[in-house]
Design an enzyme around this catalytic site. Sequence first.
Site, PDB file in Angstrom:
ATOM      1  N   HIS A 116       0.864  -1.187   0.000  1.00 55.99           N
ATOM      2  CA  HIS A 116       0.000   0.000   0.000  1.00 55.99           C
ATOM      3  C   HIS A 116       0.897   1.233   0.000  1.00 55.99           C
ATOM      4  O   HIS A 116       2.132   1.106  -0.086  1.00 55.99           O
ATOM      5  CB  HIS A 116      -0.950  -0.033   1.206  1.00 55.99           C
ATOM      6  N   HIS A 127       4.079   1.222   2.215  1.00 59.12           N
ATOM      7  CA  HIS A 127       5.229   0.528   1.629  1.00 59.12           C
ATOM      8  C   HIS A 127       5.834   1.363   0.496  1.00 59.12           C
ATOM      9  O   HIS A 127       7.057   1.451   0.353  1.00 59.12           O
ATOM     10  CB  HIS A 127       4.792  -0.819   1.030  1.00 59.12           C
ATOM     11  N   GLY A 186       9.745   1.200   8.185  1.00 61.55           N
ATOM     12  CA  GLY A 186       8.746   2.193   8.558  1.00 61.55           C
ATOM     13  C   GLY A 186       8.691   2.426  10.062  1.00 61.55           C
ATOM     14  O   GLY A 186       8.831   1.493  10.856  1.00 61.55           O
ATOM     15  N   LYS A 242       6.046   3.010  11.434  1.00 59.78           N
ATOM     16  CA  LYS A 242       4.783   2.370  11.812  1.00 59.78           C
ATOM     17  C   LYS A 242       5.054   1.218  12.787  1.00 59.78           C
ATOM     18  O   LYS A 242       4.341   1.026  13.755  1.00 59.78           O
ATOM     19  CB  LYS A 242       4.097   1.866  10.542  1.00 59.78           C
ATOM     20  N   VAL A 262       2.838   6.577   7.149  1.00 56.26           N
ATOM     21  CA  VAL A 262       1.879   7.095   6.164  1.00 56.26           C
ATOM     22  C   VAL A 262       0.475   6.757   6.652  1.00 56.26           C
ATOM     23  O   VAL A 262       0.206   5.611   7.037  1.00 56.26           O
ATOM     24  CB  VAL A 262       2.129   6.488   4.763  1.00 56.26           C
ATOM     25  N   SER A 313      -1.466  -3.437   6.112  1.00 55.93           N
ATOM     26  CA  SER A 313      -2.080  -4.516   5.314  1.00 55.93           C
ATOM     27  C   SER A 313      -3.229  -5.136   6.090  1.00 55.93           C
ATOM     28  O   SER A 313      -4.158  -5.687   5.510  1.00 55.93           O
ATOM     29  CB  SER A 313      -1.041  -5.587   4.988  1.00 55.93           C
TER      30      SER A 313
HETATM   31  P1  AMP Z   1       5.011  -5.195   6.469  1.00 50.10           P
HETATM   32  O1  AMP Z   1       4.723  -5.604   5.056  1.00 50.10           O
HETATM   33  O2  AMP Z   1       3.786  -4.897   7.264  1.00 50.10           O
HETATM   34  O3  AMP Z   1       5.975  -6.127   7.150  1.00 50.10           O
HETATM   35  O4  AMP Z   1       5.772  -3.811   6.374  1.00 50.10           O
HETATM   36  C1  AMP Z   1       6.944  -3.671   5.623  1.00 50.10           C
HETATM   37  C2  AMP Z   1       7.579  -2.349   5.935  1.00 50.10           C
HETATM   38  O5  AMP Z   1       6.682  -1.289   5.590  1.00 50.10           O
HETATM   39  C3  AMP Z   1       7.915  -2.188   7.413  1.00 50.10           C
HETATM   40  O6  AMP Z   1       9.165  -1.536   7.544  1.00 50.10           O
HETATM   41  C4  AMP Z   1       6.778  -1.329   7.902  1.00 50.10           C
HETATM   42  O7  AMP Z   1       7.110  -0.560   9.040  1.00 50.10           O
HETATM   43  C5  AMP Z   1       6.536  -0.436   6.707  1.00 50.10           C
HETATM   44  N1  AMP Z   1       5.182   0.122   6.757  1.00 50.10           N
HETATM   45  C6  AMP Z   1       4.015  -0.562   6.831  1.00 50.10           C
HETATM   46  N2  AMP Z   1       2.981   0.292   6.935  1.00 50.10           N
HETATM   47  C7  AMP Z   1       3.513   1.547   6.935  1.00 50.10           C
HETATM   48  C8  AMP Z   1       2.970   2.865   7.038  1.00 50.10           C
HETATM   49  N3  AMP Z   1       1.668   3.069   7.155  1.00 50.10           N
HETATM   50  N4  AMP Z   1       3.820   3.911   7.012  1.00 50.10           N
HETATM   51  C9  AMP Z   1       5.156   3.717   6.908  1.00 50.10           C
HETATM   52  N5  AMP Z   1       5.732   2.506   6.809  1.00 50.10           N
HETATM   53  C10 AMP Z   1       4.928   1.434   6.819  1.00 50.10           C
END
Ligand code: AMP
Length: 285
Positions: free
Chosen positions: A33, A36, A153, A155, A182, A192
């Site tokens: 999204h 990412h 992130g 996040k 974000v 996600s």
């Molecule tokens: P994930 O696919 O959830 O493991 O996330 C992959 C990377 O994207 C990680 O470093 C998360 O912290 C980052 N990420 C996920 N959502 C966000 C967001 N809303 N804002 C910034 N980074 C994000």
Amino acid sequence: MLLHTIAEVREQIRIWKKQGLTVGLVPTMGALHEGHLSLIKKSVEKCDKTVVSVFVNPIQFCPGEDFEKYPRTLDADREMAESAGVDIVFAPSAAEMYGEGHIMSNDFLTYVIPPFFYVNKLCGKSRTGHFDGVCTVVNKLFNIVQPDFAFFGEKDRQQLIIIKKMVKDLSIPTEIIPCPIVREADGLAMSSRNKYLNEQERKDALVLKNILFNIKSCYNSGIKDTEALAETAFNFLKSCHSLEYLEFRDKNDLELKKTADKDTIVFIAVKIGNVRLIDNISLEN
Ligand code: AMP
């Protein structure tokens, strides 16, 4: 290009390194999204070549969590990543990463274990072994891709702090680049897992950002005592919200704060229906 094997990625990296090119890595679990995408854009801007990994890592899920139903949208992920200028989408199978038969058994795998002090709190408290799984897969990805820069992130702030600690402690030659959270137009942090929310739950989910933004404005108006700040959260909580934690911790070492200051991060986790959501805010500026 879409690659599924470690050998293919290594070969491509070898060619790039020989040409003196810098490599950025964005590790993800897919279902990409805008959150990412912000990491991807930063990497494409900063590095000559960008690798995005898409891997729903079985060893970071605890029993009873959503490993099976975690959204898997590789075609759309590839499209989104490649249109943003990504050079390699690396989507290995669990067997490629951990070997046939040894996928879910930690008796047969070498793990990277982050320090207890960093994992015995916040998300680590309810998700036993989660950060062992995260550090192990990120270390593996670093060894495969050998990135000059890796993008994470804010996040997942506890994860970011733990990865930074791992990189320092193990002298990994990769610079970690933190990227801001974000949010959707109404303030919900993108995730996600937001896909699991029904219409009512999506509305209820705003409680996380409402609590965090309110705490920040109370802090800015002069309240520094973290207990008093935490108390303001109760104005927002309804019976449909189950608060897992609301904690004030140091941005570098996760030490608990009694008095909030610019180095304080406010961490929150709330269960909305069956969906566990996390968010955080820095009290700096
Ligand atoms: P994930 O696919 O959830 O493991 O996330 C992959 C990377 O994207 C990680 O470093 C998360 O912290 C980052 N990420 C996920 N959502 C966000 C967001 N809303 N804002 C910034 N980074 C994000």
